[in-house]
Design an enzyme around this catalytic site. Structure first.
Site, PDB file in Angstrom:
ATOM      1  N   SER A 182     -12.201   1.828  -6.159  1.00 31.04           N
ATOM      2  CA  SER A 182     -11.093   1.138  -6.806  1.00 31.04           C
ATOM      3  C   SER A 182     -10.763   1.677  -8.195  1.00 31.04           C
ATOM      4  O   SER A 182      -9.622   1.587  -8.631  1.00 31.04           O
ATOM      5  CB  SER A 182     -11.370  -0.361  -6.886  1.00 31.04           C
ATOM      6  N   HIS A 210      -8.445  -0.881  -0.942  1.00 25.55           N
ATOM      7  CA  HIS A 210      -7.386   0.035  -1.395  1.00 25.55           C
ATOM      8  C   HIS A 210      -6.984   1.058  -0.340  1.00 25.55           C
ATOM      9  O   HIS A 210      -6.224   1.972  -0.618  1.00 25.55           O
ATOM     10  CB  HIS A 210      -7.816   0.763  -2.664  1.00 25.55           C
ATOM     11  N   LYS A 240      -3.475  -6.640  -1.508  1.00 23.46           N
ATOM     12  CA  LYS A 240      -2.986  -5.413  -2.147  1.00 23.46           C
ATOM     13  C   LYS A 240      -1.812  -4.857  -1.330  1.00 23.46           C
ATOM     14  O   LYS A 240      -0.748  -5.432  -1.378  1.00 23.46           O
ATOM     15  CB  LYS A 240      -4.159  -4.468  -2.358  1.00 23.46           C
TER      16      LYS A 240
END
Ligand code: PLP
Length: 388
Positions: A182, A210, A240
């Site tokens: 990250s 991610h 996300k």
């Protein structure tokens, strides 16, 4: 309560002196990539809304319709009040995306890791975690009370050494890693980690917060090589690229059934808001329909690294290590003065001495803006960093 306030004030003064105090700064989103801060409009290069799906009309409409139909909140734990039909649908979609038997959703990615890890290992077991793993993987590891040990970042040789030394004495062994790191944006060698795990009878878990939505045609970091890395525990977040809120684990049927029975953050915490589940389903529809759109953030990141003269981006996250907290804060302020929001990342989020700027790229970023940002980095930040 004098001692409590004195304690807090003393702690804060110490953190302030070391440039480690954090402040929440009011920042109003103005659409996909623009924000308003202190009366000024800035272009944000620090969000995780990689596909800008938080703003997509179909995603917003799905959330609104779910509220109209089902209300604002879930109203209880899924095991008590009953399982919402949207939850079942979302889990089915996630399992399809990740090509696993089943999936289970949690209130957030953080809660997922706190629930999953202690359900699988405990005292007498061994956890080996990449040293740069996200804070919530490490929090889940310590909550489990298994013996935990970290291996050097992406260092397969070190992991093998630890497995040779410690695996034998432990009952079960869990290997933990981010899929996309990250704060560094690099990828874990999942294929090689899977091979090591299988050789030593260990279980591999990846946190793909991610990766999902943006790598491997949206399927995540287990799918970047074209095939599928053999990762039996694929965890991630809906918060996300998927543009909503919540966390998940995709795995085999027995594992998911065990997690549903044992994970404390599932049992003792309220289910996702119906709007979050519906938004995530709508986002998954879009990601599956347009795998090329999923690749946009990485293309934008590569335009940036190429224009700034930085090593080629492996994910939509590009770090620029500056070392010192003060230097990172100054570089962030310079970019803000130029109209760009790029937050400085400092310890303990990253190791001591590795304070940095962390750029993230989103699908709706304009190429001209990216090139302007790259020129600022190349002309004003890199020379100063090199002179240090
Ligand atoms: C953001 C993040 C999480 C936490 O997910 P939330 O849904 O925001 O709680 C977990 N792991 C990694 C690697 C992350 O970057």
């Amino acid at each position: 309560m004098v001692s409590l306030d004195a304690f807090a004030a003393g702690k804060l003064a110490d953190l302030e002196a070391r440039n480690l105090r954090r402040r929440l700064r009011e920042t109003e989103p103005l659409g996909a990539v623009r924000v308003l801060r202190d009366g000024r409009e800035l272009l944000s290069f620090c969000g995780n809304d990689y596909l800008n799906l938080t703003q997509h009309p179909a995603v917003k409409r799905a959330a609104m319709e779910a509220i109209e139909r089902y209300g604002a909140g879930a109203g209880g734990s899924r095991l008590v009040t009953g399982n919402h039909p949207l939850f079942r649908a979302l889990e089915h979609r996630l399992a399809g995306l990740k090509q696993t038997d089943d999936a289970v959703i949690f209130g957030s990615g953080y809660l997922a890791n706190l629930g999953i890890i202690p359900s699988l290992v405990g005292p007498g077991d061994l956890i080996l975690a990449d040293e740069l793993s996200h804070a919530c993987l490490l929090a889940g590891a310590s909550l489990s009370r298994a013996e935990a040990c970290s291996f050097r970042h992406n260092d397969l040789g070190h992991l093998e050494e630890l497995l040779k030394t410690y695996r034998g004495a432990a009952r079960s062994c869990l290997i933990l890693t981010d899929g996309v790191f990250s704060m560094d944006g690099d990828l874990a060698p999942l294929g090689e980690l899977a091979a090591l795990a299988s050789r030593f009878d260990a279980w591999l878990m990846s946190d793909d917060a991610h990766g999902v939505g943006v790598l491997g045609q949206g399927r995540g970091s287990s799918f970047v090589t074209g095939g599928k890395a053999d990762v039996p525990l694929q965890m991630g977040t809906l918060s996300k690229a998927i543009g909503s809120y919540g966390g998940y684990l995709c795995a085999s049927q027995p594992v998911i059934d065990l997690i549903r029975t044992r994970a404390r953050t599932l049992i003792y915490s309220t289910g996702l808001a119906p709007a979050s589940a519906a938004a995530a389903i709508a986002a998954l529809d879009l990601i599956e329909r347009e795998p090329d759109y999923a690749a946009t953030p990485l293309r934008k990141a590569r335009l940036f690294t190429e224009s700034a003269g930085l090593p080629i981006a492996r994910s939509p996250i590009v770090p620029l290590l500056l070392g010192d907290e003060k230097a990172a804060l100054a570089a962030s302020q310079m970019l803000e003065d130029e109209g760009f929001l790029v937050t400085a990342i400092r310890p303990p989020t990253v190791p001591e001495g590795t304070a940095r700027l962390r750029f993230t790229f989103m699908a709706m970023h304009d190429d001209g803006d990216i090139e302007r940002l790259a020129r600022l980095v190349h002309n004003r930040i890199l020379p100063a960093a090199a002179a240090e």
